[in-house]
Design a protein around this motif. Structure first.
Motif, PDB file in Angstrom:
ATOM      1  N   LEU A 318     -53.457 -30.769   2.940  1.00  0.00           N
ATOM      2  CA  LEU A 318     -53.429 -29.422   2.370  1.00  0.00           C
ATOM      3  C   LEU A 318     -52.279 -29.395   1.375  1.00  0.00           C
ATOM      4  O   LEU A 318     -51.110 -29.520   1.770  1.00  0.00           O
ATOM      5  CB  LEU A 318     -53.231 -28.375   3.462  1.00  0.00           C
ATOM      6  CG  LEU A 318     -54.423 -28.080   4.385  1.00  0.00           C
ATOM      7  CD1 LEU A 318     -54.776 -29.276   5.262  1.00  0.00           C
ATOM      8  CD2 LEU A 318     -54.119 -26.875   5.273  1.00  0.00           C
ATOM      9  N   THR A 319     -52.599 -29.263   0.093  1.00  0.00           N
ATOM     10  CA  THR A 319     -51.598 -29.485  -0.956  1.00  0.00           C
ATOM     11  C   THR A 319     -50.986 -28.198  -1.492  1.00  0.00           C
ATOM     12  O   THR A 319     -50.133 -28.243  -2.376  1.00  0.00           O
ATOM     13  CB  THR A 319     -52.213 -30.288  -2.106  1.00  0.00           C
ATOM     14  OG1 THR A 319     -53.366 -29.588  -2.618  1.00  0.00           O
ATOM     15  CG2 THR A 319     -52.643 -31.668  -1.612  1.00  0.00           C
ATOM     16  N   HIS A 320     -51.398 -27.049  -1.018  1.00  0.00           N
ATOM     17  CA  HIS A 320     -50.744 -25.768  -1.278  1.00  0.00           C
ATOM     18  C   HIS A 320     -50.515 -25.498  -2.759  1.00  0.00           C
ATOM     19  O   HIS A 320     -49.447 -25.026  -3.168  1.00  0.00           O
ATOM     20  CB  HIS A 320     -49.432 -25.680  -0.495  1.00  0.00           C
ATOM     21  CG  HIS A 320     -49.635 -25.751   0.983  1.00  0.00           C
ATOM     22  ND1 HIS A 320     -50.120 -24.700   1.718  1.00  0.00           N
ATOM     23  CD2 HIS A 320     -49.480 -26.775   1.869  1.00  0.00           C
ATOM     24  CE1 HIS A 320     -50.241 -25.058   2.991  1.00  0.00           C
ATOM     25  NE2 HIS A 320     -49.860 -26.317   3.099  1.00  0.00           N
ATOM     26  N   GLY A 321     -51.547 -25.817  -3.549  1.00  0.00           N
ATOM     27  CA  GLY A 321     -51.530 -25.456  -4.959  1.00  0.00           C
ATOM     28  C   GLY A 321     -50.725 -26.365  -5.864  1.00  0.00           C
ATOM     29  O   GLY A 321     -50.630 -26.108  -7.066  1.00  0.00           O
ATOM     30  N   PRO A 348     -49.278 -19.653   4.746  1.00  0.00           N
ATOM     31  CA  PRO A 348     -47.886 -19.573   5.201  1.00  0.00           C
ATOM     32  C   PRO A 348     -47.684 -19.876   6.683  1.00  0.00           C
ATOM     33  O   PRO A 348     -46.598 -19.624   7.199  1.00  0.00           O
ATOM     34  CB  PRO A 348     -47.559 -18.099   4.936  1.00  0.00           C
ATOM     35  CG  PRO A 348     -48.845 -17.396   5.270  1.00  0.00           C
ATOM     36  CD  PRO A 348     -49.957 -18.347   4.854  1.00  0.00           C
ATOM     37  N   TYR A 349     -48.693 -20.405   7.387  1.00  0.00           N
ATOM     38  CA  TYR A 349     -48.645 -20.423   8.844  1.00  0.00           C
ATOM     39  C   TYR A 349     -48.295 -21.787   9.442  1.00  0.00           C
ATOM     40  O   TYR A 349     -48.849 -22.177  10.469  1.00  0.00           O
ATOM     41  CB  TYR A 349     -49.972 -19.907   9.399  1.00  0.00           C
ATOM     42  CG  TYR A 349     -50.234 -18.465   9.028  1.00  0.00           C
ATOM     43  CD1 TYR A 349     -49.448 -17.441   9.549  1.00  0.00           C
ATOM     44  CD2 TYR A 349     -51.236 -18.136   8.123  1.00  0.00           C
ATOM     45  CE1 TYR A 349     -49.669 -16.114   9.195  1.00  0.00           C
ATOM     46  CE2 TYR A 349     -51.468 -16.810   7.771  1.00  0.00           C
ATOM     47  CZ  TYR A 349     -50.674 -15.812   8.303  1.00  0.00           C
ATOM     48  OH  TYR A 349     -50.893 -14.494   7.955  1.00  0.00           O
ATOM     49  N   THR A 419     -42.684 -19.898  -8.042  1.00  0.00           N
ATOM     50  CA  THR A 419     -43.030 -18.955  -6.979  1.00  0.00           C
ATOM     51  C   THR A 419     -43.920 -17.815  -7.474  1.00  0.00           C
ATOM     52  O   THR A 419     -44.689 -17.245  -6.698  1.00  0.00           O
ATOM     53  CB  THR A 419     -41.765 -18.397  -6.311  1.00  0.00           C
ATOM     54  OG1 THR A 419     -40.900 -17.842  -7.307  1.00  0.00           O
ATOM     55  CG2 THR A 419     -41.022 -19.492  -5.569  1.00  0.00           C
ATOM     56  N   ASP A 420     -43.830 -17.488  -8.769  1.00  0.00           N
ATOM     57  CA  ASP A 420     -44.763 -16.491  -9.309  1.00  0.00           C
ATOM     58  C   ASP A 420     -46.187 -17.028  -9.290  1.00  0.00           C
ATOM     59  O   ASP A 420     -47.140 -16.293  -8.984  1.00  0.00           O
ATOM     60  CB  ASP A 420     -44.373 -16.114 -10.742  1.00  0.00           C
ATOM     61  CG  ASP A 420     -43.109 -15.267 -10.800  1.00  0.00           C
ATOM     62  OD1 ASP A 420     -42.774 -14.631  -9.773  1.00  0.00           O
ATOM     63  OD2 ASP A 420     -42.450 -15.243 -11.857  1.00  0.00           O
ATOM     64  N   ALA A 424     -49.376 -15.609  -7.094  1.00  0.00           N
ATOM     65  CA  ALA A 424     -50.672 -15.312  -7.709  1.00  0.00           C
ATOM     66  C   ALA A 424     -51.803 -16.041  -6.985  1.00  0.00           C
ATOM     67  O   ALA A 424     -52.898 -15.481  -6.797  1.00  0.00           O
ATOM     68  CB  ALA A 424     -50.648 -15.690  -9.186  1.00  0.00           C
ATOM     69  N   GLU A 425     -51.560 -17.282  -6.563  1.00  0.00           N
ATOM     70  CA  GLU A 425     -52.586 -18.037  -5.852  1.00  0.00           C
ATOM     71  C   GLU A 425     -52.911 -17.389  -4.509  1.00  0.00           C
ATOM     72  O   GLU A 425     -54.076 -17.322  -4.099  1.00  0.00           O
ATOM     73  CB  GLU A 425     -52.122 -19.475  -5.657  1.00  0.00           C
ATOM     74  CG  GLU A 425     -52.090 -20.286  -6.941  1.00  0.00           C
ATOM     75  CD  GLU A 425     -51.272 -21.554  -6.801  1.00  0.00           C
ATOM     76  OE1 GLU A 425     -50.977 -21.939  -5.655  1.00  0.00           O
ATOM     77  OE2 GLU A 425     -50.929 -22.159  -7.837  1.00  0.00           O
ATOM     78  N   LEU A 426     -51.896 -16.924  -3.805  1.00  0.00           N
ATOM     79  CA  LEU A 426     -52.131 -16.242  -2.530  1.00  0.00           C
ATOM     80  C   LEU A 426     -52.876 -14.929  -2.743  1.00  0.00           C
ATOM     81  O   LEU A 426     -53.775 -14.572  -1.969  1.00  0.00           O
ATOM     82  CB  LEU A 426     -50.802 -16.008  -1.814  1.00  0.00           C
ATOM     83  CG  LEU A 426     -50.133 -17.267  -1.250  1.00  0.00           C
ATOM     84  CD1 LEU A 426     -48.677 -16.991  -0.903  1.00  0.00           C
ATOM     85  CD2 LEU A 426     -50.889 -17.769  -0.027  1.00  0.00           C
ATOM     86  N   GLU A 427     -52.513 -14.214  -3.796  1.00  0.00           N
ATOM     87  CA  GLU A 427     -53.213 -12.964  -4.100  1.00  0.00           C
ATOM     88  C   GLU A 427     -54.675 -13.241  -4.448  1.00  0.00           C
ATOM     89  O   GLU A 427     -55.585 -12.543  -3.987  1.00  0.00           O
ATOM     90  CB  GLU A 427     -52.522 -12.243  -5.255  1.00  0.00           C
ATOM     91  CG  GLU A 427     -51.154 -11.662  -4.886  1.00  0.00           C
ATOM     92  CD  GLU A 427     -50.401 -11.138  -6.098  1.00  0.00           C
ATOM     93  OE1 GLU A 427     -50.777 -11.500  -7.240  1.00  0.00           O
ATOM     94  OE2 GLU A 427     -49.425 -10.377  -5.913  1.00  0.00           O
TER      95      GLU A 427
END
Length: 446
Positions: A318-321, A348-349, A419-420, A424-427
């Motif tokens: 899982l590369t988290h963007g 985030p878990y 972090t912006d 945006a990716e999480l949103e």
């Protein structure tokens, strides 16, 4: 790492007895819920393994609010024309449930998504949600479901497993502190009865005994390679829920870390590699958060979070963007000749989060079942999470792959995450409402 070193490590890993011995010692240490004596014994086992790798380990304590599980009761009362039904069912308290004794109507909230929660009208009732998520959609975490139910005015929360087997699920409700209302886990079979009774106007009595008090947990930190300013952090959590052995979650993961550390000790690394076993992941990433105060995230080039590796034959990354993380996983697959299943959506878990939210590129190493992507936790977070579900071949293979990945990252400049962009990716993934309900949306992002 040159080809000769890789081949030597592969030969060593082929029949290495260490991973199975370590996993056996770990599960025999006793229940490992955050702050317990078993969790401290686990930290010491990790320290011994790191010492054997020449990683000069130290065990670091940190304060927590320790939750202790007591008894739980769940009873149903349904009035019918042909008589009143009164039944009791087995239930287990969920970590950071407050104590309480609630009598209220039962309401089915389906998967516990925001739309289902709004439609169910949970105010003044006991909310029932299952562990699954809607097909084709984002995985909805338990903390989100609980948070949505509390916001909707539920008096208590029941979490029902979505897979048969008489297995009640566990899992924390909040990150490191008590939730607002009592909550329990029940089996799929109990959940099926409860859904039927909810449609008949059932009343629930739910009682939880639990305590939350000051306590101490422990991280283990070791160091490999040259003493450079920047380096790679490899982390896995050694704690587990106290209803089972925690062999899969995350016994296999921390075994992979401990074994990879032994392999990395024989590699000419280009930069510092920190190896860490952390406590209290299951109760809120508390160990990883404490680690981020000890190892400056500005010095961490990349974090490799081994949570879920070693369980199944194939590795999942899982590369988290992060493009750099994805490319590293792809290089690993090509060089090792092993499948590595890559997913890019951030979450985030797990223990990468205290570093990822500060811009550190992250890779979480998990496992891919032969039948495809595992929806939910499988045996994890149930009493069936026992050593017989593990396979020593997977442990050896994933430890080797982890070592190859870390050695590769230690020799590269990895761009930090903006972090912006992460926000945006999480949103875009629809994660923000659930993260806010779970209480894990970063304060600085408001």
């Amino acid at each position: 790492m040159d080809d000769d070193t890789m081949r030597a490590l592969a030969g060593r890993a082929y029949d290495d007895p260490f991973p199975w011995r370590f996993l056996t010692d770990l599960v025999e240490a006793g229940p490992r819920l955050g702050g317990s004596p078993g969790e401290r014994r686990a930290a010491d086992l990790v320290a011994t393994a790191f010492e054997g790798a020449g990683a000069d380990p130290e065990v670091l304590d940190f304060p927590i609010r320790r939750w202790k599980r007591g008894d739980a009761e769940l009873a149903v009362r349904v009035k019918r024309d042909r008589g009143t039904v009164e039944r009791s069912f087995e239930a287990i308290a969920l970590p950071y449930s407050p104590p309480g004794d609630v009598r209220a109507p039962l309401t089915d909230a389906g998967h516990g998504t925001p739309d289902e929660t709004d439609a169910a009208d949970l105010a003044g009732t006991v909310a029932l949600a299952d562990t699954d998520s809607p097909g084709g959609g984002r995985y909805v975490h338990r903390m989100e479901k609980y948070g949505h139910a509390v916001e909707a005015g539920a008096e208590a929360f029941v979490f029902a497993h979505h897979e048969p087997g008489q297995l009640a699920p566990t899992g924390t409700l909040r990150f490191g502190h008590e939730g607002a209302v009592p909550a329990v886990g029940v089996s799929y079979e109990t959940g099926e009865w409860l859904r039927e009774y909810a449609g008949e106007g059932a009343e629930i009595r739910l009682r939880v005994d639990a305590t939350t008090e000051d306590g101490v947990s422990h991280n283990t930190l070791g160091r490999l390679g040259p003493d450079t300013e920047e380096g790679v952090l490899v982390v896995g959590h050694h704690d587990a829920h106290d209803i089972a052995e925690g062999a899969l979650d995350n016994g296999c993961g921390i075994t992979t870390v401990a074994t990879a550390a032994r392999y990395l000790a024989d590699v000419d690394l280009d930069s510092r590699v920190w190896v860490a076993g952390v406590g209290c992941e299951e109760t809120g990433l508390l160990g990883a958060s404490a680690l981020a105060e000890h190892v400056d995230p500005d010095r961490v080039r990349a974090v490799v979070n081994v949570d879920g590796a070693g369980r199944h034959r194939d590795l999942r990354a899982l590369t988290h963007g992060s493009d750099a993380s994805r490319e590293a996983a792809e290089r690993l697959s090509e060089r090792a000749g092993r499948p590595v299943h890559v997913e890019g959506t951030p979450h985030p878990y797990s223990d990468h989060w205290p570093f990822l939210q500060q811009g550190v590129p992250a890779i979480q190493l998990h496992s891919q079942p032969a039948t495809g992507h595992e929806r939910g936790r499988g045996w994890g977070h149930t009493s069936a999470d026992t050593r017989d579900k593990a396979d020593p071949r997977n442990l050896r293979d994933h430890a080797l792959l982890t070592a190859l990945l870390v050695a590769d990252l230690a020799g590269r400049d990895v761009p930090r995450r903006d972090t912006d962009d992460l926000r945006a990716e999480l949103e875009d993934a629809g994660a923000e409402p659930g993260m806010r309900a779970a209480g894990v949306w970063p304060d600085g992002w408001d």
